[in-house]
Design an enzyme around this catalytic site. Structure first.
Site, PDB file in Angstrom:
ATOM      1  N   LYS A  91      -9.301  -2.057  -5.318  1.00 22.94           N
ATOM      2  CA  LYS A  91      -9.031  -1.549  -4.160  1.00 22.94           C
ATOM      3  C   LYS A  91      -9.154  -0.134  -3.966  1.00 22.94           C
ATOM      4  CE  LYS A  91      -6.655  -3.226  -0.071  1.00 22.94           C
ATOM      5  NZ  LYS A  91      -5.627  -3.839   0.634  1.00 22.94           N
ATOM      6  N   SER A 118      -7.015  -6.569   4.415  1.00 23.31           N
ATOM      7  CA  SER A 118      -7.646  -5.398   4.410  1.00 23.31           C
ATOM      8  C   SER A 118      -8.471  -5.247   2.968  1.00 23.31           C
ATOM      9  CB  SER A 118      -6.566  -4.274   4.382  1.00 23.31           C
ATOM     10  OG  SER A 118      -5.620  -4.329   3.237  1.00 23.31           O
ATOM     11  N   SER A 170      -3.393  -9.374   2.911  1.00 23.41           N
ATOM     12  CA  SER A 170      -4.659  -8.711   2.536  1.00 23.41           C
ATOM     13  C   SER A 170      -5.303  -9.013   1.375  1.00 23.41           C
ATOM     14  CB  SER A 170      -4.377  -7.105   2.551  1.00 23.41           C
ATOM     15  OG  SER A 170      -4.233  -6.805   3.907  1.00 23.41           O
TER      16      SER A 170
HETATM   17  N1  GLN Z   1      -3.111  -7.639   8.571  1.00 28.15           N
HETATM   18  C1  GLN Z   1      -1.986  -7.073   7.929  1.00 28.15           C
HETATM   19  C2  GLN Z   1      -1.491  -5.943   8.516  1.00 28.15           C
HETATM   20  O1  GLN Z   1      -2.354  -5.104   9.217  1.00 28.15           O
HETATM   21  C3  GLN Z   1      -1.745  -7.299   6.607  1.00 28.15           C
HETATM   22  C4  GLN Z   1      -2.362  -6.197   6.032  1.00 28.15           C
HETATM   23  C5  GLN Z   1      -2.010  -6.226   4.374  1.00 28.15           C
HETATM   24  O2  GLN Z   1      -1.703  -7.321   3.751  1.00 28.15           O
HETATM   25  N2  GLN Z   1      -2.149  -5.067   4.109  1.00 28.15           N
HETATM   26  O3  GLN Z   1      -0.545  -5.207   8.206  1.00 28.15           O
END
Ligand code: GLN
Length: 471
Positions: free
Chosen positions: A66, A141, A165
């Site tokens: 990532k 993400s 994410s």
């Molecule tokens: N969707 C969650 C956020 O926007 C989790 C994102 C993540 O785990 N990096 O914060």
């Protein structure tokens, strides 16, 4: 050319042919990958097969990382303009350990900017398409990592999970995604979002592979001061003995829930495990608590992007203050700016007590309630995603983001409590929607989590003809 170099060049060829239609990668590092393959082949040549297997347990496996994880000599952007030209001078500990074990990194995957989001449609460099369910977003993400595995472009990928994410895109793309316990994997080299929740983990085709990758990346690291002292690697004697007889599986959401329906489909599962139904009334407050605490941490972590140290700097400023301001306004997307503002608000002198401190207290109550539940059951099984599922045509405006926050309800729980949790794809309930469950356990009870996940997981099917890169 040797076998490992062949694998790597085959993988890169496949990425170039297949990926433009999906955009799971933002950078392919062909040169670096073939050099690594060559070096590995040379080193293995001098070893017996037995030695090679011990020294390089992941020899020749191809993986993607990532884009919020540093890989030495490779552009690392976190999908943000503000880091557009940043080349990392070092690799994250997790990446170093994988490379030392013989795995070859072939590129960086797409994500939501600074890992804030759940669609992988909002990064500065375009959206990733969901290869399995085209109407839906790839999730986020870590959507690029999930799509790359689903497409069979890599053997596995790394993601990061602050509030879901890894697990959420894994669920939407039909792959396995493991969020380790907080502190089990070093965060060194991970671009921070919310440091008290962030954790690095693998996205894979099977539970077994997730466990294998996890055991390579986990374990103490001097570079990360928040590591757990005891980290799970293998089942403990106590776990093998099963102090309570059959493992007790707590289904979250009651008998009528989708998770319960999924478990009931498998009669042997219901015979081998003791099924209980559990309630977590505090779950109602999880999303609000998570976003208050996550934004507060993001506001301090993202203060370092000021146009002086990394990547992008705005042009046309006159004073130093103007340089900071213009760099941050032009460099961060509106959602990232919104989260920084929200974080600064909850930490402000006037609002700290009512917002930040309250949220910290509620987090403690949530934690206590989850611990009470985990005293009665060995693992918790729930759906991974709350509905409605995020769509491919996600608008990306503040309203769309706000509606999206609610969808993180089930995943944020593990981050608020520091627990390990894994998403597994299960046999389809409907043809056109993802079916997945999440198995959560207490830190230290990973063996139970992996066992139950393995029982529930459906076998991997690749999304494009030609199958995975290597079988
Ligand atoms: N969707 C969650 C956020 O926007 C989790 C994102 C993540 O785990 N990096 O914060």
């Amino acid at each position: 050319m040797g076998e490992i170099r062949d694998r790597v060049s085959e993988a890169i060829k496949k990425i170039r042919a297949v990926d433009p239609a999906y955009h799971s990668f933002v950078t392919v590092c062909e040169e670096r990958a073939s050099q690594a393959a060559e070096k590995l082949e040379r080193e293995i040549q001098g070893l017996t097969q037995e030695e090679a297997r011990r020294r390089y347990p992941l020899a020749g496996l191809v993986f993607a990382v990532k884009d919020n994880l540093c890989v030495e000599g490779v552009q690392t952007t976190a999908a943000s303009h503000i880091l557009e030209n940043y080349i990392s001078p070092y690799s994250a500990t997790a990446v170093v350990r994988l490379e030392e074990a013989g795995a070859i990194c072939v590129g960086k995957t797409n994500m939501d900017e600074f890992a804030m989001g759940q669609t992988t449609t909002t990064g500065a460099f375009g959206a990733t398409k969901n290869p399995r369910y085209p109407e839906l977003s790839a999730g986020g993400s870590s959507g690029g990592s999930a799509a790359a595995v689903a497409l069979g472009l890599v053997d596995f990928a790394l993601g990061s999970d602050t509030g879901g994410s890894i697990r959420q895109p894994a669920a939407l793309c039909g792959v396995v995604g493991l969020k380790p316990a907080y502190g089990a994997v070093s965060r060194y080299g991970l671009i921070s979002y919310a440091s008290a929740f962030d954790v690095i983990g693998p996205l894979t085709r099977s539970v077994n592979e997730a466990q294998k990758i996890y055991s390579v990346i986990a374990g103490p690291d001097e570079q990360d001061a928040s590591m757990r002292e005891k980290v799970y690697f293998r089942p403990s004697a106590e776990e093998i003995e099963r102090p309570h007889g059959r493992l007790r599986v707590g289904v979250l959401g009651g008998e009528d829930s989708a998770a319960a329906a999924i478990l009931r489909k498998d009669p042997t599962f219901c015979e081998n495990y003791e099924i209980r139904y559990i309630e977590l009334p505090m779950l109602e407050y999880a999303v609000a608590t998570y976003y208050i605490l996550a934004c507060a941490q993001a506001a301090s972590n993202l203060a370092r992007y000021d146009g002086v140290r990394y990547g992008f700097r705005a042009e046309g400023y006159e004073t130093l203050d103007q340089m900071y301001e213009m760099t941050r306004v032009e460099g961060f997307s509106p959602e990232v700016q919104r989260r920084i503002r929200m974080g600064r608000f909850v930490l402000g002198q006037e609002s700290y007590r009512d917002w930040y401190e309250q949220a910290a207290r509620v987090r403690r109550c949530i934690y206590d309630q989850v611990q009470e539940a985990l005293a009665e059951v060995d693992v918790i099984v729930s759906e991974t995603l709350a509905r409605p599922y995020p769509r491919a045509d996600f608008a990306g405006d503040s309203e769309a983001f706000l509606n999206g926050y609610e969808q993180d309800k089930l995943t944020v729980l593990a981050n608020l409590c520091g627990l390990p949790a894994i998403n597994v794809p299960v046999e389809a309930m409907e043809d056109d929607a993802p079916s997945a469950v999440m198995v959560t356990a207490n830190a230290g009870r990973e063996a139970a989590m992996f066992e139950v996940a393995e029982q529930l997981a459906a076998p991997f099917t690749p999304c494009v003809k030609g199958g995975p890169v290597h079988e």
